[in-house]
Motif scaffolding. Structure first.
Motif, PDB file in Angstrom:
ATOM      1  N   THR A 153    -117.626  33.305 -14.819  1.00  0.00           N
ATOM      2  CA  THR A 153    -117.333  31.910 -15.122  1.00  0.00           C
ATOM      3  C   THR A 153    -115.832  31.804 -15.416  1.00  0.00           C
ATOM      4  O   THR A 153    -115.182  32.809 -15.732  1.00  0.00           O
ATOM      5  CB  THR A 153    -118.136  31.433 -16.338  1.00  0.00           C
ATOM      6  OG1 THR A 153    -117.851  32.296 -17.451  1.00  0.00           O
ATOM      7  CG2 THR A 153    -119.629  31.484 -16.048  1.00  0.00           C
ATOM      8  N   PRO A 154    -115.233  30.629 -15.314  1.00  0.00           N
ATOM      9  CA  PRO A 154    -113.791  30.491 -15.570  1.00  0.00           C
ATOM     10  C   PRO A 154    -113.395  30.979 -16.962  1.00  0.00           C
ATOM     11  O   PRO A 154    -114.112  30.766 -17.943  1.00  0.00           O
ATOM     12  CB  PRO A 154    -113.559  28.987 -15.416  1.00  0.00           C
ATOM     13  CG  PRO A 154    -114.621  28.541 -14.479  1.00  0.00           C
ATOM     14  CD  PRO A 154    -115.830  29.368 -14.827  1.00  0.00           C
ATOM     15  N   ILE A 155    -112.251  31.662 -17.021  1.00  0.00           N
ATOM     16  CA  ILE A 155    -111.711  32.195 -18.271  1.00  0.00           C
ATOM     17  C   ILE A 155    -110.359  31.530 -18.498  1.00  0.00           C
ATOM     18  O   ILE A 155    -109.358  31.902 -17.875  1.00  0.00           O
ATOM     19  CB  ILE A 155    -111.559  33.722 -18.209  1.00  0.00           C
ATOM     20  CG1 ILE A 155    -112.924  34.376 -17.946  1.00  0.00           C
ATOM     21  CG2 ILE A 155    -110.942  34.263 -19.493  1.00  0.00           C
ATOM     22  CD1 ILE A 155    -112.845  35.842 -17.623  1.00  0.00           C
ATOM     23  N   ASN A 156    -110.320  30.542 -19.353  1.00  0.00           N
ATOM     24  CA  ASN A 156    -109.097  29.779 -19.581  1.00  0.00           C
ATOM     25  C   ASN A 156    -108.295  30.401 -20.716  1.00  0.00           C
ATOM     26  O   ASN A 156    -108.211  29.870 -21.825  1.00  0.00           O
ATOM     27  CB  ASN A 156    -109.447  28.319 -19.894  1.00  0.00           C
ATOM     28  CG  ASN A 156    -110.152  27.649 -18.731  1.00  0.00           C
ATOM     29  OD1 ASN A 156    -109.700  27.748 -17.596  1.00  0.00           O
ATOM     30  ND2 ASN A 156    -111.262  26.975 -19.010  1.00  0.00           N
ATOM     31  N   ASN A 157    -107.697  31.559 -20.386  1.00  0.00           N
ATOM     32  CA  ASN A 157    -106.947  32.299 -21.382  1.00  0.00           C
ATOM     33  C   ASN A 157    -105.939  33.177 -20.660  1.00  0.00           C
ATOM     34  O   ASN A 157    -106.199  33.617 -19.541  1.00  0.00           O
ATOM     35  CB  ASN A 157    -107.899  33.165 -22.225  1.00  0.00           C
ATOM     36  CG  ASN A 157    -107.350  33.444 -23.610  1.00  0.00           C
ATOM     37  OD1 ASN A 157    -106.598  34.401 -23.780  1.00  0.00           O
ATOM     38  ND2 ASN A 157    -107.714  32.633 -24.587  1.00  0.00           N
ATOM     39  N   ASP A 158    -104.802  33.444 -21.275  1.00  0.00           N
ATOM     40  CA  ASP A 158    -103.775  34.275 -20.649  1.00  0.00           C
ATOM     41  C   ASP A 158    -104.281  35.707 -20.510  1.00  0.00           C
ATOM     42  O   ASP A 158    -104.664  36.347 -21.505  1.00  0.00           O
ATOM     43  CB  ASP A 158    -102.500  34.271 -21.490  1.00  0.00           C
ATOM     44  CG  ASP A 158    -101.817  32.917 -21.506  1.00  0.00           C
ATOM     45  OD1 ASP A 158    -102.080  32.115 -20.585  1.00  0.00           O
ATOM     46  OD2 ASP A 158    -101.033  32.664 -22.447  1.00  0.00           O
ATOM     47  N   VAL A 159    -104.282  36.230 -19.281  1.00  0.00           N
ATOM     48  CA  VAL A 159    -104.727  37.598 -19.021  1.00  0.00           C
ATOM     49  C   VAL A 159    -103.555  38.547 -19.230  1.00  0.00           C
ATOM     50  O   VAL A 159    -102.464  38.345 -18.691  1.00  0.00           O
ATOM     51  CB  VAL A 159    -105.286  37.733 -17.593  1.00  0.00           C
ATOM     52  CG1 VAL A 159    -105.660  39.184 -17.309  1.00  0.00           C
ATOM     53  CG2 VAL A 159    -106.492  36.830 -17.407  1.00  0.00           C
ATOM     54  N   LEU A 160    -103.796  39.607 -20.015  1.00  0.00           N
ATOM     55  CA  LEU A 160    -102.751  40.586 -20.332  1.00  0.00           C
ATOM     56  C   LEU A 160    -102.894  41.870 -19.532  1.00  0.00           C
ATOM     57  O   LEU A 160    -101.895  42.458 -19.119  1.00  0.00           O
ATOM     58  CB  LEU A 160    -102.774  40.904 -21.830  1.00  0.00           C
ATOM     59  CG  LEU A 160    -102.635  39.718 -22.788  1.00  0.00           C
ATOM     60  CD1 LEU A 160    -102.737  40.197 -24.233  1.00  0.00           C
ATOM     61  CD2 LEU A 160    -101.330  38.982 -22.552  1.00  0.00           C
ATOM     62  N   ASP A 161    -104.144  42.324 -19.321  1.00  0.00           N
ATOM     63  CA  ASP A 161    -104.342  43.601 -18.640  1.00  0.00           C
ATOM     64  C   ASP A 161    -105.766  43.685 -18.121  1.00  0.00           C
ATOM     65  O   ASP A 161    -106.650  42.913 -18.529  1.00  0.00           O
ATOM     66  CB  ASP A 161    -104.059  44.758 -19.607  1.00  0.00           C
ATOM     67  CG  ASP A 161    -103.661  46.043 -18.901  1.00  0.00           C
ATOM     68  OD1 ASP A 161    -103.654  46.062 -17.641  1.00  0.00           O
ATOM     69  OD2 ASP A 161    -103.356  47.034 -19.587  1.00  0.00           O
ATOM     70  N   ILE A 162    -105.986  44.648 -17.219  1.00  0.00           N
ATOM     71  CA  ILE A 162    -107.306  44.842 -16.621  1.00  0.00           C
ATOM     72  C   ILE A 162    -107.500  46.321 -16.303  1.00  0.00           C
ATOM     73  O   ILE A 162    -106.550  47.004 -15.888  1.00  0.00           O
ATOM     74  CB  ILE A 162    -107.452  43.982 -15.339  1.00  0.00           C
ATOM     75  CG1 ILE A 162    -108.860  44.087 -14.741  1.00  0.00           C
ATOM     76  CG2 ILE A 162    -106.411  44.376 -14.307  1.00  0.00           C
ATOM     77  CD1 ILE A 162    -109.085  43.145 -13.561  1.00  0.00           C
ATOM     78  N   VAL A 163    -108.697  46.845 -16.542  1.00  0.00           N
ATOM     79  CA  VAL A 163    -109.079  48.199 -16.119  1.00  0.00           C
ATOM     80  C   VAL A 163    -110.520  48.152 -15.624  1.00  0.00           C
ATOM     81  O   VAL A 163    -111.279  47.230 -15.963  1.00  0.00           O
ATOM     82  CB  VAL A 163    -108.938  49.253 -17.244  1.00  0.00           C
ATOM     83  CG1 VAL A 163    -107.500  49.462 -17.635  1.00  0.00           C
ATOM     84  CG2 VAL A 163    -109.804  48.888 -18.435  1.00  0.00           C
ATOM     85  N   SER A 164    -110.891  49.146 -14.832  1.00  0.00           N
ATOM     86  CA  SER A 164    -112.242  49.132 -14.270  1.00  0.00           C
ATOM     87  C   SER A 164    -112.673  50.527 -13.870  1.00  0.00           C
ATOM     88  O   SER A 164    -111.861  51.463 -13.778  1.00  0.00           O
ATOM     89  CB  SER A 164    -112.293  48.219 -13.032  1.00  0.00           C
ATOM     90  OG  SER A 164    -111.471  48.758 -12.006  1.00  0.00           O
ATOM     91  N   ASN A 165    -113.972  50.671 -13.630  1.00  0.00           N
ATOM     92  CA  ASN A 165    -114.524  51.813 -12.912  1.00  0.00           C
ATOM     93  C   ASN A 165    -115.502  51.237 -11.891  1.00  0.00           C
ATOM     94  O   ASN A 165    -115.461  50.050 -11.595  1.00  0.00           O
ATOM     95  CB  ASN A 165    -115.166  52.830 -13.866  1.00  0.00           C
ATOM     96  CG  ASN A 165    -116.244  52.225 -14.746  1.00  0.00           C
ATOM     97  OD1 ASN A 165    -116.960  51.309 -14.334  1.00  0.00           O
ATOM     98  ND2 ASN A 165    -116.373  52.728 -15.972  1.00  0.00           N
TER      99      ASN A 165
END
Length: 259
Positions: A153-165
């Motif tokens: 769903t939409p995330i109305n917030n400033d994104v700082l970082d992302i990680v995944s597997n």
């Protein structure tokens, strides 16, 4: 009464020890690069130097350069057979094999519908996790079929970082830390207490706040401070229970004593 006081002091010491993770320095080696990317623990180091991506081991050093796309924004090495380089200035992702040969180019400027990813991470198979600024959604994007396999769903917030597997994706925003599964459903949401960066290994996280690091164990919501010597933390990496810290001159390797 003495027994009660002793029990209280013992419980206080126990609680304090559980809120701190010890880190033992195992090795240090000189490394002067623009960006430290990864170390696989098997003598292979990935780094960026003057916008050239390199893979170095005891036998050889491989390089990849694409000056037409400008500076490299991010490199994901989770899948060593499908490395991905994100060039945000040109809205493009390059997929490389383990010899750093180009095997796929994703130019989001030429793809319909148009996407404007601000952050990119590795997904399973031929997918990427991208945060699409146009829709404010986290998408699991299949670059071979140009299809979205999952979306949040939409995330109305400033994104700082992302990680995944292969199964999970963690999105750090100004206000919250989110965890999503491979179908795009949010499974955890934790208030961000001032963290700006994160890394992941085996579903455990390390997060940075100013010049300090904190550990978030899989399945928990309590941040444990990592006790470290007074070092400048420019970049960090978590691999199993090994923590790498880079200060632009030295790569330090620590063994974490996790609970």
């Amino acid at each position: 009464m003495k027994i009660l006081v002793f029990a209280f002091l013992l419980s206080t010491v126990s609680m304090h020890s559980q809120s701190i993770i010890e880190a033992e320095l195992k090795s240090s080696k000189p490394l002067e690069v623009t960006t430290f990317v990864d170390d696989d623990g098997l003598e292979t180091t990935y780094y960026i130097k003057q916008n050239e991506f390199s893979k170095q081991n005891a036998k050889q050093t491989l390089h990849y350069t694409n000056l037409q796309l400008g500076p490299i924004t991010r490199v994901n090495t989770f899948n060593s057979l499908r490395l991905n380089l994100f060039y945000s200035n040109f809205n493009t992702v390059i997929i490389l094999d383990n010899r750093l040969a180009e095997i796929f180019k994703i130019d989001f400027n030429t793809i319909t519908p148009y996407r404007n990813p601000s952050h990119v991470a590795t997904g399973y198979d031929t997918t990427l996790w991208i945060f699409n600024d146009n829709t404010q959604q986290l998408e699991l994007y299949d670059y071979k079929t140009n299809a979205v396999r999952a979306a949040s769903t939409p995330i109305n917030n400033d994104v700082l970082d992302i990680v995944s597997n292969y199964n999970w994706c963690w999105l750090l925003t100004k206000d919250f830390l989110y965890q999503f599964n491979y179908v795009g459903s949010m499974v955890q949401k934790i208030k961000n207490e001032g963290f700006t960066k994160l890394d992941e290994s085996n579903e455990n996280l390390v997060l940075q706040k100013a010049n300090e690091l904190f550990y978030l164990k899989k399945g928990t919501s309590s941040f444990l401070k990592i006790k470290l010597p007074d070092l400048l933390i420019k970049q960090f990496l978590l691999t199993n229970e090994t923590l790498y810290l880079y200060d632009l001159k030295t790569l330090n390797q620590f063994q974490l004593k996790t609970p």
